[in-house]
Design a protein around this motif. Sequence first.
Motif, PDB file in Angstrom:
ATOM      1  N   UNK A 122      17.413  -2.631  -2.544  1.00  0.00           N
ATOM      2  CA  UNK A 122      18.181  -1.045  -2.829  1.00  0.00           C
ATOM      3  C   UNK A 122      17.378   0.149  -2.171  1.00  0.00           C
ATOM      4  N   UNK A 123      15.845   0.103  -2.405  1.00  0.00           N
ATOM      5  CA  UNK A 123      14.903   1.154  -2.192  1.00  0.00           C
ATOM      6  C   UNK A 123      15.296   1.109  -0.427  1.00  0.00           C
ATOM      7  N   UNK A 158       0.867  -1.298   0.033  1.00  0.00           N
ATOM      8  CA  UNK A 158       0.052   0.100   0.077  1.00  0.00           C
ATOM      9  C   UNK A 158       0.812   1.326  -0.022  1.00  0.00           C
ATOM     10  N   UNK A 159       0.536   2.223   0.921  1.00  0.00           N
ATOM     11  CA  UNK A 159       1.407   3.548   0.940  1.00  0.00           C
ATOM     12  C   UNK A 159       2.281   3.291   1.937  1.00  0.00           C
ATOM     13  N   UNK A 160       2.511   2.036   2.653  1.00  0.00           N
ATOM     14  CA  UNK A 160       3.685   1.996   3.760  1.00  0.00           C
ATOM     15  C   UNK A 160       5.161   2.000   2.944  1.00  0.00           C
ATOM     16  N   UNK A 161       6.093   2.355   3.702  1.00  0.00           N
ATOM     17  CA  UNK A 161       7.413   2.196   3.264  1.00  0.00           C
ATOM     18  C   UNK A 161       7.511   0.825   3.225  1.00  0.00           C
ATOM     19  N   UNK A 212      14.098 -13.222   5.002  1.00  0.00           N
ATOM     20  CA  UNK A 212      13.269 -12.595   3.888  1.00  0.00           C
ATOM     21  C   UNK A 212      13.822 -12.635   2.684  1.00  0.00           C
ATOM     22  N   UNK A 213      13.251 -13.203   1.621  1.00  0.00           N
ATOM     23  CA  UNK A 213      14.018 -13.113   0.288  1.00  0.00           C
ATOM     24  C   UNK A 213      13.257 -12.102  -0.664  1.00  0.00           C
ATOM     25  N   UNK A 214      14.239 -10.990  -0.968  1.00  0.00           N
ATOM     26  CA  UNK A 214      13.461  -9.955  -2.088  1.00  0.00           C
ATOM     27  C   UNK A 214      14.661  -9.716  -3.258  1.00  0.00           C
ATOM     28  N   UNK A 215      14.269  -9.414  -4.253  1.00  0.00           N
ATOM     29  CA  UNK A 215      15.215  -8.920  -5.260  1.00  0.00           C
ATOM     30  C   UNK A 215      16.188  -7.778  -4.849  1.00  0.00           C
TER      31      UNK A 215
END
Length: 420
Positions: free
Chosen positions: A321-322, A287-290, A313-316
Amino acid sequence: MTAEAPERVIEFPALKEAKAGLNAKRDELAAIFKEAGDTYDMDKVKSVPGDRTAKVDFIKQLNAEIDERKSKVDELNVLARAAGAAKEAEETESGHKDIPDLPERKAGQHKSIGELFIASQAFKGYSTGLGVGPAANLNLELKTLFQTGAGWAPESIRTGRVEMFPTRPAPHVVEFLPQTTTNQASVVYMEETTFTNAAVETAEGGTYQEATLALTERAQQVRKIAVFLPLTDEQLEDEQRSEAYVNNRLPFMLRQRLDLQVLVGDGTGVNLLGTASVVGIQTQAKGSDPIPDAAYKLFRKIRDDGFAEPSAIFMRPAIWEQVRLLKTADGQYIWGHPSVPGTPTLWGVPVVETVAAPATAAIAGDYTNFSELAVRRGIDVQVSNSHGTFFVEGKLAVRADVRCAVVHYRPKAFGQVTGL
């Protein structure tokens, strides 16, 4: 048999001067060693001032100067011999010297290298005693040029390094799953699907409350991940590294595919069931959350509703980077200074950057306690020529496969942040 005539050397003034200087320095060094005697006692040397160290340093300097002068004399001797050879040829051809063994120059014959050098400004500079002359440019004509096209092509030998194609590393995801073995075609287990706790305080003689429990049989099928590569008999026989190369790359392909299936396999057909497709996992929309806020809310759901602690936690990389570059209003990095080493974490949960994760979601869960990679058979590599017409074509089929199942025992111990 006639004796060979001695080599003719023209000692021009610069050569004589260089030899005299070299001999003078040699005599000076010899005199010092004569003073020192057979024991090389520097205290006996009176021709050189200073203590022993100073005398030894002087000898080193003198010796270096002798080496330099000797190199100069050798260089001038080359010029002197070239000049002598050219002079010999000139006198013979002009009749001033009778050397019958030397053939007469034919009409139109070009000058020798020695003759051209004698006429050059370089030799004239040396011969006038200047010591250093200009460079000599000799115009030579060669009837046959022995070059790469007519001779040997330069031989270059490979270094032995093989630069692999840039692709996702593996294993990366399965490292976070406990690995077991199975001898069955599927992993069957029981899941407690109903749990009603009716325990309550009861008065003396009161009625006990009835609890409810129910178990459901679950099963995850063992699936096979496979690949094969065709190659010729000659490639395998003639290149020693080809076997090791193939044996390395095929299993790598299997591990890479397994990493992907563990996270996003849809469980249909022959696919493994990945975390994102497990029914009943937690879901948290960004949603609008960081991103950090949305991830924390997912972790909280896993803790509150799944009663588990996320282990990864797996992420690209583009998503992480964000988070990593988030800054305060005054420009301070929130997730640590760029120089901070160590494994990246998000609210204390290890972050695993991998392109095996979905492009728009991050997947997390308690893989340590509630997941399992059950291996029916490890990676197996076989070679055969019985594929199609390979036998008569002199080809081989190298195949590799692995059989395993991925189990998520408690769906609510896993989840994903969507909408990234």
